[in-house]
Design a protein around this motif. Sequence first.
Motif, PDB file in Angstrom:
ATOM      1  N   LEU A 246       0.830  -1.207   0.000  1.00 24.88           N
ATOM      2  CA  LEU A 246       0.000   0.000   0.000  1.00 24.88           C
ATOM      3  C   LEU A 246       0.864   1.257   0.000  1.00 24.88           C
ATOM      4  O   LEU A 246       0.558   2.239  -0.681  1.00 24.88           O
ATOM      5  CB  LEU A 246      -0.948  -0.001   1.205  1.00 24.88           C
ATOM      6  N   ALA A 247       1.962   1.232   0.732  1.00 25.52           N
ATOM      7  CA  ALA A 247       2.882   2.369   0.738  1.00 25.52           C
ATOM      8  C   ALA A 247       3.502   2.552  -0.637  1.00 25.52           C
ATOM      9  O   ALA A 247       3.662   3.681  -1.121  1.00 25.52           O
ATOM     10  CB  ALA A 247       3.964   2.162   1.793  1.00 25.52           C
ATOM     11  N   TYR A 248       3.838   1.451  -1.284  1.00 22.38           N
ATOM     12  CA  TYR A 248       4.405   1.544  -2.630  1.00 22.38           C
ATOM     13  C   TYR A 248       3.390   2.154  -3.592  1.00 22.38           C
ATOM     14  O   TYR A 248       3.753   2.968  -4.450  1.00 22.38           O
ATOM     15  CB  TYR A 248       4.859   0.163  -3.101  1.00 22.38           C
ATOM     16  N   GLN A 249       2.131   1.809  -3.444  1.00 16.41           N
ATOM     17  CA  GLN A 249       1.081   2.428  -4.260  1.00 16.41           C
ATOM     18  C   GLN A 249       1.068   3.941  -4.068  1.00 16.41           C
ATOM     19  O   GLN A 249       0.748   4.686  -4.975  1.00 16.41           O
ATOM     20  CB  GLN A 249      -0.299   1.889  -3.876  1.00 16.41           C
ATOM     21  N   GLN A 250       1.406   4.367  -2.861  1.00 16.70           N
ATOM     22  CA  GLN A 250       1.379   5.790  -2.521  1.00 16.70           C
ATOM     23  C   GLN A 250       2.729   6.466  -2.782  1.00 16.70           C
ATOM     24  O   GLN A 250       3.054   7.474  -2.170  1.00 16.70           O
ATOM     25  CB  GLN A 250       0.966   5.962  -1.058  1.00 16.70           C
ATOM     26  N   GLN A 251       3.504   5.862  -3.686  1.00 14.13           N
ATOM     27  CA  GLN A 251       4.753   6.467  -4.147  1.00 14.13           C
ATOM     28  C   GLN A 251       5.871   6.474  -3.118  1.00 14.13           C
ATOM     29  O   GLN A 251       6.675   7.403  -3.065  1.00 14.13           O
ATOM     30  CB  GLN A 251       4.501   7.897  -4.654  1.00 14.13           C
ATOM     31  N   HIS A 252       5.959   5.430  -2.294  1.00 12.37           N
ATOM     32  CA  HIS A 252       7.075   5.273  -1.363  1.00 12.37           C
ATOM     33  C   HIS A 252       7.979   4.164  -1.897  1.00 12.37           C
ATOM     34  O   HIS A 252       7.755   2.980  -1.610  1.00 12.37           O
ATOM     35  CB  HIS A 252       6.584   4.928   0.049  1.00 12.37           C
ATOM     36  N   PRO A 253       9.006   4.516  -2.677  1.00 15.53           N
ATOM     37  CA  PRO A 253       9.836   3.494  -3.322  1.00 15.53           C
ATOM     38  C   PRO A 253      10.569   2.582  -2.348  1.00 15.53           C
ATOM     39  O   PRO A 253      10.850   1.435  -2.671  1.00 15.53           O
ATOM     40  CB  PRO A 253      10.819   4.300  -4.174  1.00 15.53           C
ATOM     41  N   GLN A 254      10.861   3.064  -1.150  1.00 18.34           N
ATOM     42  CA  GLN A 254      11.553   2.223  -0.170  1.00 18.34           C
ATOM     43  C   GLN A 254      10.701   1.004   0.184  1.00 18.34           C
ATOM     44  O   GLN A 254      11.235  -0.073   0.450  1.00 18.34           O
ATOM     45  CB  GLN A 254      11.862   3.034   1.097  1.00 18.34           C
ATOM     46  N   ALA A 255       9.388   1.146   0.142  1.00 16.66           N
ATOM     47  CA  ALA A 255       8.490   0.024   0.439  1.00 16.66           C
ATOM     48  C   ALA A 255       8.699  -1.100  -0.573  1.00 16.66           C
ATOM     49  O   ALA A 255       8.722  -2.281  -0.209  1.00 16.66           O
ATOM     50  CB  ALA A 255       7.040   0.493   0.432  1.00 16.66           C
ATOM     51  N   PHE A 256       8.865  -0.748  -1.847  1.00 12.52           N
ATOM     52  CA  PHE A 256       9.138  -1.756  -2.863  1.00 12.52           C
ATOM     53  C   PHE A 256      10.456  -2.461  -2.567  1.00 12.52           C
ATOM     54  O   PHE A 256      10.558  -3.685  -2.693  1.00 12.52           O
ATOM     55  CB  PHE A 256       9.180  -1.135  -4.261  1.00 12.52           C
ATOM     56  N   ASP A 257      11.465  -1.707  -2.179  1.00  9.67           N
ATOM     57  CA  ASP A 257      12.767  -2.304  -1.862  1.00  9.67           C
ATOM     58  C   ASP A 257      12.648  -3.349  -0.762  1.00  9.67           C
ATOM     59  O   ASP A 257      13.249  -4.424  -0.852  1.00  9.67           O
ATOM     60  CB  ASP A 257      13.774  -1.226  -1.447  1.00  9.67           C
ATOM     61  N   TYR A 258      11.878  -3.043   0.262  1.00  6.71           N
ATOM     62  CA  TYR A 258      11.691  -4.006   1.357  1.00  6.71           C
ATOM     63  C   TYR A 258      10.984  -5.271   0.857  1.00  6.71           C
ATOM     64  O   TYR A 258      11.366  -6.387   1.229  1.00  6.71           O
ATOM     65  CB  TYR A 258      10.890  -3.395   2.505  1.00  6.71           C
TER      66      TYR A 258
END
Length: 195
Positions: free
Chosen positions: A24-36
């Motif tokens: 959900l954070a990645y959907q909201q443009q938080h790229p670090q969430a994708f990295d995790y």
Amino acid sequence: MTLTQARITPSKVNANSRDEDLMLAYQQQHPQAFDYLYQRYRQPLFSYLMRVFNDQSLAEDVYQDIWLTLIKQRQQYQLTGSFRSYLFCLAHTRVMDMWRRQGRLSLEHSWSLEEHDTTACAWYEPEAQLAQWHLAQRLAHCLQQLPDEQRLIMLLRLELDTGLSQLAQQLNIAFETLKSRFRYAQAKIQRCLGE
């Protein structure tokens, strides 16, 4: 406020966040969430693909395609099931697409995200990894001896916590066909393992 309505701030995203919160954070443009998420799932996903294909080059190609699909379709993700289920559903569709392109499956046995809403991926519920992998080498060998369709059904059954009827519905395969493939695969693996 429900989780799907909540805005996730970058300060709340960390390596210990739940998968679903990270997506959900990645959907909201938080790229670090994708990295995790990538760090958490790169090994299990690649291991799954290696068991399916037994070909590193092919597994790497499909692996990259799965992550690219996740990136492109991140806005379609909905919090209706586990992220792990969603990711392995993406993996399944990409495996089927690859087999179809290789001519290993007829069109009636293929299943693609282009043909189904990505929310169908939320139906999958992951099963815990096999308790011990002390038989991993023998099991991997036995799995590779199965015909493609039987091997895929067996691998999905090992990875996901769902009944055969649900799996048949999710994969758009007749229940009796899936049950038969599973039964044959199970018998062959038992013979191969000497049990």
